[in-house]
Each structure stands twice: as C-alpha cells, then as structure tokens.
Design a protein around this motif. Structure first.
Motif, PDB file in Angstrom:
ATOM      1  N   GLN A   1      47.339  23.856  39.987  1.00 25.71           N
ATOM      2  CA  GLN A   1      48.499  23.281  39.299  1.00 25.71           C
ATOM      3  C   GLN A   1      49.503  22.700  40.298  1.00 25.71           C
ATOM      4  O   GLN A   1      50.068  21.624  40.081  1.00 25.71           O
ATOM      5  N   GLU A   2      49.690  23.427  41.397  1.00 21.50           N
ATOM      6  CA  GLU A   2      50.676  23.003  42.387  1.00 21.50           C
ATOM      7  C   GLU A   2      50.367  21.598  42.923  1.00 21.50           C
ATOM      8  O   GLU A   2      51.247  20.728  42.991  1.00 21.50           O
ATOM      9  N   LYS A   3      49.105  21.387  43.265  1.00 23.12           N
ATOM     10  CA  LYS A   3      48.703  20.077  43.806  1.00 23.12           C
ATOM     11  C   LYS A   3      48.833  18.984  42.740  1.00 23.12           C
ATOM     12  O   LYS A   3      49.287  17.872  43.025  1.00 23.12           O
ATOM     13  N   ALA A   4      48.457  19.334  41.508  1.00 23.47           N
ATOM     14  CA  ALA A   4      48.565  18.362  40.411  1.00 23.47           C
ATOM     15  C   ALA A   4      50.034  17.985  40.186  1.00 23.47           C
ATOM     16  O   ALA A   4      50.368  16.799  40.034  1.00 23.47           O
ATOM     17  N   ASP A   5      50.914  18.989  40.194  1.00 24.20           N
ATOM     18  CA  ASP A   5      52.347  18.731  39.982  1.00 24.20           C
ATOM     19  C   ASP A   5      52.911  17.827  41.072  1.00 24.20           C
ATOM     20  O   ASP A   5      53.650  16.875  40.797  1.00 24.20           O
ATOM     21  N   GLU A   6      52.531  18.167  42.303  1.00 23.31           N
ATOM     22  CA  GLU A   6      53.038  17.402  43.455  1.00 23.31           C
ATOM     23  C   GLU A   6      52.597  15.935  43.377  1.00 23.31           C
ATOM     24  O   GLU A   6      53.385  15.013  43.573  1.00 23.31           O
ATOM     25  N   PHE A   7      51.326  15.744  43.056  1.00 23.35           N
ATOM     26  CA  PHE A   7      50.770  14.384  42.975  1.00 23.35           C
ATOM     27  C   PHE A   7      51.430  13.619  41.818  1.00 23.35           C
ATOM     28  O   PHE A   7      51.807  12.450  41.960  1.00 23.35           O
ATOM     29  N   ALA A   8      51.573  14.315  40.680  1.00 27.78           N
ATOM     30  CA  ALA A   8      52.167  13.669  39.491  1.00 27.78           C
ATOM     31  C   ALA A   8      53.594  13.235  39.796  1.00 27.78           C
ATOM     32  O   ALA A   8      54.021  12.131  39.415  1.00 27.78           O
ATOM     33  N   GLU A   9      54.313  14.075  40.517  1.00 24.88           N
ATOM     34  CA  GLU A   9      55.702  13.725  40.835  1.00 24.88           C
ATOM     35  C   GLU A   9      55.752  12.531  41.792  1.00 24.88           C
ATOM     36  O   GLU A   9      56.543  11.604  41.615  1.00 24.88           O
ATOM     37  N   LYS A  10      54.865  12.563  42.773  1.00 24.47           N
ATOM     38  CA  LYS A  10      54.848  11.489  43.786  1.00 24.47           C
ATOM     39  C   LYS A  10      54.600  10.109  43.154  1.00 24.47           C
ATOM     40  O   LYS A  10      55.209   9.129  43.541  1.00 24.47           O
TER      41      LYS A  10
END
Ligand SMILES: NC(=O)c1ccc[n+]([C@@H]2O[C@H](COP(=O)([O-])OP(=O)(O)OC[C@H]3O[C@@H](n4cnc5c(N)ncnc54)[C@H](OP(=O)(O)O)[C@@H]3O)[C@@H](O)[C@H]2O)c1
Length: 330
Positions: A44-53
């Motif tokens: 989830q953390e990586k998905a959130d980070e990518f989505a925000e970027k």
C-alpha cells in the motif's frame, strides 16, 4: 474544444510500480485524452507514494484489486517478464484493455493464450514495444520500405550496457525472466523482424552468469543466404546500441540509443545527413505507443494495425528459437 478533447478520456491503471512504470506515468500525464486513474503495487505504501507523485485517484495494494475496479478502461502491465501473462489474463478476464510490456510473455505458447483470451473477451490487447511507434523509427522504416537506397544487404544492431551482476535485481533474477536476451536482445531482434521479416536460419551463441541467466547473446539471422542481420545483446559490455541498415546505394543508421527517441543518419555518395525529430526533452517517448493505444480503444478496435498479434507472435517465436539454440531455459 480541440478534436482530441472531445474524445472519451481513457482511464488508465498501472500494475507494478518500478522503473518503467515511472517513465510511462510521466509521459501519460502529457496526453490530453488519458488519465492516470489507478495504480497497483504489492504494498500500500508504494502504491500511495506513486499515486501521489503522479496524481492517480486510486492506489491499490494488490494487482487483483486494480483489475476488479469497474471504472478502468486500460491497464499498463509493468511487472517482470514472468508475470506478464498472469497479469494480462486477469485484466482481460475482467474486460480491461491491456498494454503489456515486452517481452509480451515468457514464450510463444503463453502469448497465444493471451491473444486467445483477448479474442474470447473481445478486448483490446497490445504488446508495448514502444520503439515501433517512435517517429524516428517510423521514418527509418518508411525509407527502407520505399527503397530510398535500394534493398537491404546487411543489418547490424545491438543493445548493451554494463551492470554489476546482482541477483536481487530483476535483470539478473532467473525466477522472473532475467538475462540479456529477453530484456534487451528483443530490440535488435525487433529491428530485424520489422524490416526483413522472419529469417530462414538463425545462428546464436551466448555467455552466461552463474545462475544461468544469459550475460550476452550474439545472433546471426540469415535471409536466403544473401542478407544477414548481425544482432547482439549484453549486460556486461557497453555496445553502440545502434541499428545500421547497409543498403545497395547507401546506409541508414539509427543512432544511439536507437530504441529510444533518437536521430537517423542517411549516408550515400560520401554525403551524410542527420535528421533530428525534435523530441520533447521532458518526455521519455512512451506517449507515442499510448496515443496509438488510446485511439484504438476510442475506435473500438481490438488489435493494433502496427503491433499486430502476428508480429508479437513472430517476435516471441524468434526469442524462443534463439533460446533453444543457446540452451536458455526458464
Ligand atoms: N519499454 C521499455 O522501454 C522498458 C524499459 C524497462 C523495462 N521494460 C519492461 O518492463 C518490465 C518491468 O521492468 P522494470 O525495469 O520497470 O522493472 P522493475 O524496476 O524491477 O519494476 C518491476 C515492478 O514489478 C513489480 N513486481 C512484482 N513482482 C515482482 C518480483 N517478483 N520481483 C520484482 N518486481 C516485482 C514491482 O512493483 P510493485 O512492488 O509495485 O508491486 C516492481 O517494482 C519488464 O518486463 C521489462 O522488460 C520495458
């Protein structure tokens, strides 16, 4: 309103948020009728980070969750080779169009299964061999097709860089399809296939890392004993990474790095002309395949007229054939 903005905006999802997913997302943002809607990672953390970027609305912690989102029109599959087939089938099964990274799958049998599923579900499927869609590559193809310098007599094409052997990296990890041939050897093979078609005979030899992935692969494609393509990939040596077509009356050279946005040099009668295609420095070049794919979707097409199913089948068949000759098994 421009013509482009009247078209249906395609809602994109991305599966596997590694190196190429970042480049693809960067370029997707420059396309007017596309939206990065959802991304999926194993965490989830990586998905959130990518989505925000990149401004994606949805961030999923599993690929399955993304494939079950009913609002997605198209998915870009950016996982390691060995996962392409299962990821593609999962999306196609749910009626989502698939743009799948190269190599399309691990072997021809798996590519056939993917194509059969796309046909069964009546959904668009295309291999993301982005080079085919780059303007400089299309220019070279047209010049060759028009026989600007006559018939091709010989092709030389390679792709090589030096990277320390590290089995923690996808590139060297045999479990996920690592090695030079499937990762970068596919490009010189693509050059030969897209210009001369299927060879009559193949010679190949390779060097291997200790885990059995290929470190380098030298190939000769023979076309009726008259025309030959000399192709090479390497993970242990920096190579020119050019595509050179020696023709009867001149040479067409796609300059380093031929598979990326690049220039083309025409050499004939002692004269040289290099053509600059005015590529935008802020993009990597992935928008061209994506614009093509969007258009296919908007027009209700189920197969590309450029990256056809037959072309993908032939490309993976050539990889299978070379693998058999060099003894590379996964
Ligand atoms: N067209 C091009 O120019 C181009 C360039 C480079 C690569 N590619 C292709 O794109 C694919 C991905 O390459 P990449 O360089 O982006 O690789 P990468 O940086 O290693 O990223 C791959 C992603 O896949 C996911 N993944 C799922 N299972 C994995 C596993 N067992 N091991 C490693 N990663 C796993 C991970 O995303 P999560 O952690 O988010 O799940 C990972 O970040 C390859 O098939 C390659 O051939 C194409």
């Amino acid at each position: 309103m421009t013509e482009q903005s009247q078209l249906k905006k395609i809602k994109w999802g991305i599966i596997g948020l590694g190196g190429i997913a970042n480049k693809f997302a960067n370029d997707l943002l420059t396309i007017q009728d596309a939206e990065l809607y959802a991304v999926a990672s194993r965490t989830q953390e990586k998905a959130d980070e990518f989505a925000e970027k990149y401004g994606a609305s949805k961030a999923y912690a599993s690929y399955e969750d993304l494939a079950n989102d009913p609002d997605i029109d198209a998915v870009y599959i950016a996982t390691p080779h060995a996962l392409h087939k299962e990821n593609a089938l999962m999306c196609l099964e749910n009626g989502i169009a698939v743009l799948g990274e190269k190599p399309f799958a691990m072997n021809a049998q798996d590519v056939d299964i993917m194509i059969a599923k796309a046909k069964e579900k009546n959904v668009l499927l295309m291999e993301a061999l982005w080079t085919y869609f780059l303007p400089h590559y299309q220019y070279a193809l047209t010049a060759l097709k028009n026989k600007t310098f006559g018939h091709i007599l010989k092709i030389e094409s390679d792709f090589g860089f030096k990277r320390p052997y590290n089995t923690n990296e996808r590139l060297f990890n045999k479990d996920v399809g690592g090695g030079s041939l499937l990762d970068i050897g596919i490009y010189p093979i693509f050059v030969s296939l897209s210009t001369l078609g299927m060879p009559n005979h193949i010679d190949a030899n390779a060097t291997f890392f200790e885990n059995g992935t290929d470190a380098s692969c030298d190939m000769t494609f023979d076309y009726n004993n008259l025309v030959k393509a000399y192709l090479k990939s390497s993970l242990k040596e920096i190579l020119p990474t050019e595509a050179i077509f020696y023709c009867e009356k001149g040479t067409i050279k796609i300059n380093r790095e031929f598979h990326c946005p690049s220039t083309v040099t025409l050499i004939s009668d002692g004269r040289e002309e290099t053509i600059d295609f005015g590529y935008d420095n802020h993009i990597f070049g992935y928008k061209y395949e994506t614009i093509h794919f969007n258009k296919l979707l908007q027009e209700g097409k189920k197969e590309s007229d450029i990256m056809t199913f037959d072309f993908s089948r032939n490309l993976i068949k050539l990889l299978d054939d070379v693998r058999e000759i060099i003894g590379l098994n996964y």
